[in-house]
Design an enzyme around this catalytic site. Structure first.
Site, PDB file in Angstrom:
ATOM      1  CG  HIS A  17     -20.419  -1.090  33.545  1.00 58.10           C
ATOM      2  ND1 HIS A  17     -20.608  -0.691  32.240  1.00 58.10           N
ATOM      3  CD2 HIS A  17     -19.534  -2.124  33.481  1.00 58.10           C
ATOM      4  CE1 HIS A  17     -19.884  -1.451  31.428  1.00 58.10           C
ATOM      5  NE2 HIS A  17     -19.209  -2.330  32.170  1.00 58.10           N
ATOM      6  CG  HIS A  19     -17.389  -6.816  33.697  1.00 59.15           C
ATOM      7  ND1 HIS A  19     -17.977  -7.271  32.534  1.00 59.15           N
ATOM      8  CD2 HIS A  19     -17.148  -5.502  33.499  1.00 59.15           C
ATOM      9  CE1 HIS A  19     -18.072  -6.265  31.674  1.00 59.15           C
ATOM     10  NE2 HIS A  19     -17.579  -5.176  32.234  1.00 59.15           N
ATOM     11  CE  LYS A 103     -22.032  -2.811  27.804  1.00 58.89           C
ATOM     12  NZ  LYS A 103     -20.991  -3.404  28.638  1.00 58.89           N
ATOM     13  CG  HIS A 140     -18.075  -1.387  24.839  1.00 57.47           C
ATOM     14  ND1 HIS A 140     -17.291  -1.791  25.891  1.00 57.47           N
ATOM     15  CD2 HIS A 140     -17.222  -0.866  23.923  1.00 57.47           C
ATOM     16  CE1 HIS A 140     -16.015  -1.538  25.623  1.00 57.47           C
ATOM     17  NE2 HIS A 140     -15.950  -0.979  24.432  1.00 57.47           N
ATOM     18  CG  HIS A 178     -17.150   1.635  29.918  1.00 59.83           C
ATOM     19  ND1 HIS A 178     -17.257   1.914  28.577  1.00 59.83           N
ATOM     20  CD2 HIS A 178     -17.412   0.315  30.038  1.00 59.83           C
ATOM     21  CE1 HIS A 178     -17.574   0.812  27.932  1.00 59.83           C
ATOM     22  NE2 HIS A 178     -17.678  -0.177  28.796  1.00 59.83           N
ATOM     23  CG  ASP A 251     -15.797  -1.485  32.823  1.00 64.55           C
ATOM     24  OD1 ASP A 251     -16.378  -2.589  32.743  1.00 64.55           O
ATOM     25  OD2 ASP A 251     -15.005  -1.079  31.952  1.00 64.55           O
TER      26      ASP A 251
HETATM   27  C1  NCD Z   1     -14.447  -5.683  30.387  1.00 68.47           C
HETATM   28  C2  NCD Z   1     -14.294  -7.161  30.754  1.00 68.47           C
HETATM   29  O1  NCD Z   1     -13.165  -7.582  31.048  1.00 68.47           O
HETATM   30  O2  NCD Z   1     -15.293  -7.871  30.781  1.00 68.47           O
HETATM   31  N1  NCD Z   1     -13.146  -5.131  30.139  1.00 68.47           N
HETATM   32  C3  NCD Z   1     -12.808  -3.826  30.189  1.00 68.47           C
HETATM   33  O3  NCD Z   1     -11.664  -3.491  29.870  1.00 68.47           O
HETATM   34  N2  NCD Z   1     -13.655  -2.910  30.572  1.00 68.47           N
HETATM   35  C4  NCD Z   1     -15.366  -5.558  29.230  1.00 68.47           C
HETATM   36  C5  NCD Z   1     -15.866  -4.150  29.006  1.00 68.47           C
HETATM   37  O4  NCD Z   1     -16.642  -3.620  29.792  1.00 68.47           O
HETATM   38  O5  NCD Z   1     -15.456  -3.556  27.997  1.00 68.47           O
HETATM   39 ZN    ZN Z   2     -17.606  -3.349  31.387  1.00 65.46          ZN
END
Ligand code: NCD
Ligand code: ZN
Length: 347
Positions: A17, A19, A103, A140, A178, A251
């Site tokens: 996971h 970003h 997702k 999520h 998460h 995450d």
């Molecule tokens: C994530 C993001 O910034 O894309 N932020 C976070 O706090 N985890 C989005 C997510 O996974 O909820």
């Molecule tokens: Zn995330």
């Protein structure tokens, strides 16, 4: 006390996971993830979101384009589930071989989730197609009902949405992403081979006091938000038990410094610069280093039906100091542990 070993060799891990964003931010953060992990599940919450296989293919090409020479890394792509995702798109995603999951963002739950799902029943036909073709649902798991206290949103999601979904789609693979609570630990532990969970470094290293220690700590703000100590302890305990359906998902979610340090700061913690080292710290504190390899390198591939990596990495018990920041201007990121020590080094 078992003495901490001086070094630890494990199969190269994957991040289930992450970003990676796009453009300049992608170029800034990707080397950190690719240095540690052989593969990563790349979240689709771009603006606009990645909702089609064609978009996922194009995004994957941009990631590979941004990869520094000499690094070997495979992005595992995801689609962003909307109320308009056709079943045919799921079949196409499956056939592409590059999309490993879809997702679910409850609309309004987190960063860039406005195109998400307002009512789970509106996506049942899509979920049916996913169950039939073996496409995992990555969740999520927080309700967005403003009447529900933010610290309870995960537990309420499990009761109101996840358990009914599991009854209606018993053969749909789901990952509760998460996780942050005892309720999530118990739900996944009580589940079967169709249910797994990812765990971030912050949710086993920190509890919600870290949001307020000496002042408001915006760089510790993420979603789902940090919880009480007993929840952190419950998550660490299940990882220390070596349970096979919990796996590594950082995450890591970079936001530019100005977007975090603002009157309405964005949710997201950047941890890719030291992810494995931070997990090693948490596992060492729980005297569970023997379980780190399965969590980081074996449980995820098994859940997704992929082979584990064939190469190895070594962690040394040697502290280093995290930089104050990475990147510059709009990519200026404050990393987790900025200007502080991390006690393991990845060699
Ligand atoms: C994530 C993001 O910034 O894309 N932020 C976070 O706090 N985890 C989005 C997510 O996974 O909820
Ligand atoms: Zn995330």
């Amino acid at each position: 006390m078992t003495p901490t070993p001086l070094s630890l060799t494990l199969r190269r891990p994957d991040d289930w996971h992450v970003h990676l964003r796009d453009d300049a931010m992608l170029a800034t953060v990707l080397p950190h993830t690719a240095r540690q992990f052989a593969r990563a599940v790349v979240m689709p919450n771009l603006r606009p979101p990645i909702t089609t296989t064609a978009q996922a293919q194009a995004y994957r090409a941009r990631i590979l384009q941004a990869l520094p020479a000499g690094l070997c890394f495979e992005p595992l792509m995801t689609l962003y589930l909307t109320e308009a995702t056709p079943a045919a798109e799921i079949l196409q995603a499956k056939a592409s071989g590059i999309v490993v999951g879809v997702k679910l963002y409850p609309a309004g739950a987190t960063t860039h989730s406005d195109a998400g799902v307002t009512d789970i029943r509106r996506v049942y036909a899509t979920l049916e197609a996913m169950q039939s073709c073996g496409m995992p649902l990555l969740i999520h798991g927080e309700v967005t009902d403003p009447a529900v206290d933010i610290f309870d949103r995960e537990a309420v999601f499990i009761d109101r949405v996840l358990l009914p979904l599991r009854r209606d789609f018993p053969a749909l693979k789901m990952v509760l992403e998460h996780i942050t609570t005892e309720a999530a630990v118990q739900c996944v532990r009580d589940g079967d081979d169709y249910l797994g969970a990812t765990v971030t470094p912050q949710h086993i290293l920190l509890n919600r006091n870290a949001l307020f220690s000496g002042g408001l700590r915006v760089h510790h703000y993420c979603l789902p938000v940090l919880k009480r100590e007993r929840h952190r302890a419950a998550i660490m305990a299940v990882l220390a038990s070596g349970h096979p359906r919990f796996f590594l998902g950082t995450d890591s979610a970079p936001h530019g410094r100005h977007a975090k340090e603002s009157a309405c700061g964005c949710a997201g913690i950047f941890s890719a610069h030291a992810a494995l080292e931070l997990y090693a710290e948490a596992f060492a504190s729980a005297e569970a280093l023997a379980q780190l390899e399965a969590f980081a390198s074996l449980n995820g591939p098994r859940f997704y039906g992929l082979a584990p990596n064939e190469t190895y990495i070594t962690l040394r018990a040697q502290p280093w100091t995290v930089p104050h920041h990475y990147g510059q201007d709009e990519t200026h990121i404050i990393p987790l542990r900025a200007a502080e020590e991390v006690s393991w080094t990845l060699s």
